[in-house]
Design a protein around this motif. Sequence first.
Motif, mmCIF file in Angstrom:
data_model
loop_
_atom_site.group_PDB
_atom_site.id
_atom_site.type_symbol
_atom_site.label_atom_id
_atom_site.label_comp_id
_atom_site.label_asym_id
_atom_site.label_seq_id
_atom_site.Cartn_x
_atom_site.Cartn_y
_atom_site.Cartn_z
ATOM 1 N N GLU A 164 0.704 -0.592 -0.084
ATOM 2 C CA GLU A 164 -0.243 -0.135 0.522
ATOM 3 C C GLU A 164 0.843 1.564 -0.005
ATOM 4 O O GLU A 164 0.323 1.759 -0.218
ATOM 5 C CB GLU A 164 -1.031 0.113 0.895
ATOM 6 C CG GLU A 164 -1.612 -0.978 1.147
ATOM 7 C CD GLU A 164 -3.295 -0.688 1.980
ATOM 8 O OE1 GLU A 164 -4.603 -1.758 2.148
ATOM 9 O OE2 GLU A 164 -2.744 -1.303 3.786
ATOM 10 N N GLN A 190 2.030 1.701 -3.129
ATOM 11 C CA GLN A 190 1.224 2.174 -4.057
ATOM 12 C C GLN A 190 0.487 4.019 -3.645
ATOM 13 O O GLN A 190 0.793 4.350 -5.284
ATOM 14 C CB GLN A 190 -0.148 1.598 -3.755
ATOM 15 C CG GLN A 190 -1.317 2.189 -4.815
ATOM 16 C CD GLN A 190 -2.398 1.145 -4.358
ATOM 17 O OE1 GLN A 190 -2.918 0.979 -3.085
ATOM 18 N NE2 GLN A 190 -3.640 0.812 -5.503
ATOM 19 N N ALA A 236 1.897 0.109 -10.801
ATOM 20 C CA ALA A 236 0.528 0.686 -10.203
ATOM 21 C C ALA A 236 -0.610 -0.850 -10.321
ATOM 22 O O ALA A 236 -1.284 -1.591 -10.116
ATOM 23 C CB ALA A 236 -0.122 1.585 -10.567
ATOM 24 N N LEU A 246 0.425 -3.635 -8.091
ATOM 25 C CA LEU A 246 -0.076 -3.216 -7.116
ATOM 26 C C LEU A 246 -1.259 -3.600 -7.098
ATOM 27 O O LEU A 246 -2.368 -3.561 -5.921
ATOM 28 C CB LEU A 246 0.220 -2.060 -7.076
ATOM 29 C CG LEU A 246 1.669 -2.014 -6.423
ATOM 30 C CD1 LEU A 246 1.985 0.104 -6.064
ATOM 31 C CD2 LEU A 246 3.052 -2.649 -5.454
ATOM 32 N N LYS A 247 -1.876 -3.505 -8.036
ATOM 33 C CA LYS A 247 -3.458 -3.424 -7.623
ATOM 34 C C LYS A 247 -4.399 -5.253 -7.817
ATOM 35 O O LYS A 247 -5.013 -5.672 -7.511
ATOM 36 C CB LYS A 247 -4.266 -2.641 -9.236
ATOM 37 C CG LYS A 247 -4.608 -1.599 -9.585
ATOM 38 C CD LYS A 247 -5.192 -0.594 -10.944
ATOM 39 C CE LYS A 247 -5.427 0.744 -10.797
ATOM 40 N NZ LYS A 247 -5.657 0.913 -11.921
#
Length: 109
Positions: free
Chosen positions: A16, A19, A41, A44-45
């Motif tokens: 997190e 991110q 990104a 990370l999602k």
Amino acid sequence: RMQELRAAEEELRRLEEAQLANGLPEGPVRVEELGIRSAFADRLKREIPEQRQRIAEAQARVDEAMQAYIEATKDEKSLVTLREKRKAEYDERVSKEEEQFLDELSVQR
């Protein structure tokens, strides 16, 4: 199991933070950097929900282990109580037998 849960939570925190840190910098940005940031990104999602799932699974294992511990503690307490009851019954029986023996001994004299 608790260590596993803590490690999973720490990994989620790290993801997190990454991110949040992946935001756009100030000033001009090259197209290649935008592509790299976009790919990061996207990764990370995917990883953050997966990590949340791992945490939920680890928490379930911790809960299961805790429940097993509680049951084992109850079982142990029951066994201790039973052992104490049986010992009291044994002691009472031995005491009665000794009393009978002493009574018979005194009658014989």
